[in-house]
Scaffold this motif. Structure first.
Motif, mmCIF file in Angstrom:
data_model
loop_
_atom_site.group_PDB
_atom_site.id
_atom_site.type_symbol
_atom_site.label_atom_id
_atom_site.label_comp_id
_atom_site.label_asym_id
_atom_site.label_seq_id
_atom_site.Cartn_x
_atom_site.Cartn_y
_atom_site.Cartn_z
ATOM 1 N N UNK A 1 0.776 -1.226 0.000
ATOM 2 C CA UNK A 1 0.000 0.000 0.000
ATOM 3 C C UNK A 1 0.807 1.275 0.000
ATOM 4 N N UNK A 2 2.129 1.174 0.075
ATOM 5 C CA UNK A 2 2.944 2.388 0.108
ATOM 6 C C UNK A 2 3.054 3.001 -1.278
ATOM 7 N N UNK A 3 2.848 4.288 -1.376
ATOM 8 C CA UNK A 3 3.163 5.008 -2.608
ATOM 9 C C UNK A 3 4.672 5.214 -2.676
ATOM 10 N N UNK A 4 5.164 5.482 -3.861
ATOM 11 C CA UNK A 4 6.595 5.763 -3.998
ATOM 12 C C UNK A 4 6.995 6.953 -3.135
ATOM 13 N N UNK A 5 6.133 7.963 -3.097
ATOM 14 C CA UNK A 5 6.441 9.170 -2.329
ATOM 15 C C UNK A 5 6.510 8.879 -0.829
ATOM 16 N N UNK A 6 5.532 8.113 -0.306
ATOM 17 C CA UNK A 6 5.519 7.811 1.124
ATOM 18 C C UNK A 6 6.699 6.930 1.511
ATOM 19 N N UNK A 7 7.010 5.946 0.672
ATOM 20 C CA UNK A 7 8.159 5.070 0.951
ATOM 21 C C UNK A 7 9.451 5.892 0.974
ATOM 22 N N UNK A 8 9.607 6.743 -0.029
ATOM 23 C CA UNK A 8 10.821 7.562 -0.101
ATOM 24 C C UNK A 8 10.927 8.495 1.102
ATOM 25 N N UNK A 9 9.782 8.988 1.574
ATOM 26 C CA UNK A 9 9.800 9.866 2.750
ATOM 27 C C UNK A 9 10.309 9.114 3.973
#
Length: 252
Positions: free
Chosen positions: A103-111
């Motif tokens: 469920x992680x978006x690329x943006x949330x994971x990168x954050x």
């Protein structure tokens, strides 16, 4: 700990008066270290004023700001000899959601990676040359039991980053041990801080110790690992969780 007297120490993530970072900075200052503290907001200057030390606002996810931070500390106090990487988990002014791995978006994971492991990498990279040049260095990385030892549903990004910190800790210990630099990690369990939720406090009460830990108890461990007396301790993962990870069955 006489072994930190006069040493230049930088503690990251020290903006909260009731947090682990401030407790570590206070312990180092009381033991005679020359301390600098950093956080992402101006409240770090209040913490610095309380300790009578140097305060600096920086976003440690930005390598350029990290370089300015280390240059400022060196100009004011001298090269950093003790680095405590406490910054991570949350960042003031930004909420972080929970999700299962898919469920992680690329943006949330990168954050999560930026906040919980890149900050540590940037600071270690900035500190190590001067430590090697001076023949002495102490790096203490504040990781977590979440990731290296246990995990929580919905915290896969945080757990991955904190587990990565332990790998980085071992690598630094191996690569720089012959040059007078030690690197160790502290893995806190349930610690009662200003940001702790009611569920986290309740979880702390279900540990064998029967209570959550305190920031000062983490600070005592960090003070030892930062000292000259800990010169033969490197690459260690010190779990500080009231015995929570020992128990296979926990009370409801």
């Amino acid at each position: 700990m006489a072994g930190v007297t006069g040493r230049v120490a930088l503690v990251t993530g020290a903006g909260s008066a009731g947090g682990i970072g401030f407790a570590i900075a206070r312990a180092l200052a009381q033991a005679g270290a020359r301390v600098a503290v950093t956080a992402t907001t101006g409240r770090v200057h209040d913490r610095a004023a309380t300790l009578g030390c140097l305060g600096h606002v920086a976003d440690l996810t930005d390598p350029a700001q990290v370089m300015v931070l280390f240059a400022s500390v060196e100009a004011a106090l001298g090269p950093v000899e003790i680095l405590v990487n406490n910054a991570g988990m949350v960042q003031t002014g930004r909420d972080v959601d929970r999700a299962r791995l898919a469920g992680w978006s690329d943006e949330a994971w990168a954050h999560h990676m930026a906040l919980n492991i890149n900050t540590t990498f940037h600071c270690c990279r900035a500190a190590l040359p001067a430590m090697v040049s001076g023949g002495h260095g102490r790096i203490v990385n504040i990781s977590s039991v979440t990731g290296p030892v246990v995990t929580i549903d919905g915290s896969s990004a945080y757990a991955t980053a904190k587990a990565g910190i332990t790998g980085m800790t071992r690598s630094i210990a191996l690569e720089y041990g012959g040059q007078g630099v030690t690197c160790n990690a502290i893995l806190p369990g349930w610690i009662a801080t200003e940001s702790s939720s009611e569920d986290e406090i309740a979880a702390g009460r279900r540990t064998p110790a029967g209570r959550p830990g305190t920031p000062d108890e983490i600070a005592a461990c960090a003070l030892f690992l930062a000292s000259d007396e800990a010169s033969y301790v490197t690459g260690a993962m010190l779990v500080v969780d009231g015995g929570n990870t020992l128990q296979e069955m926990k009370s409801p």
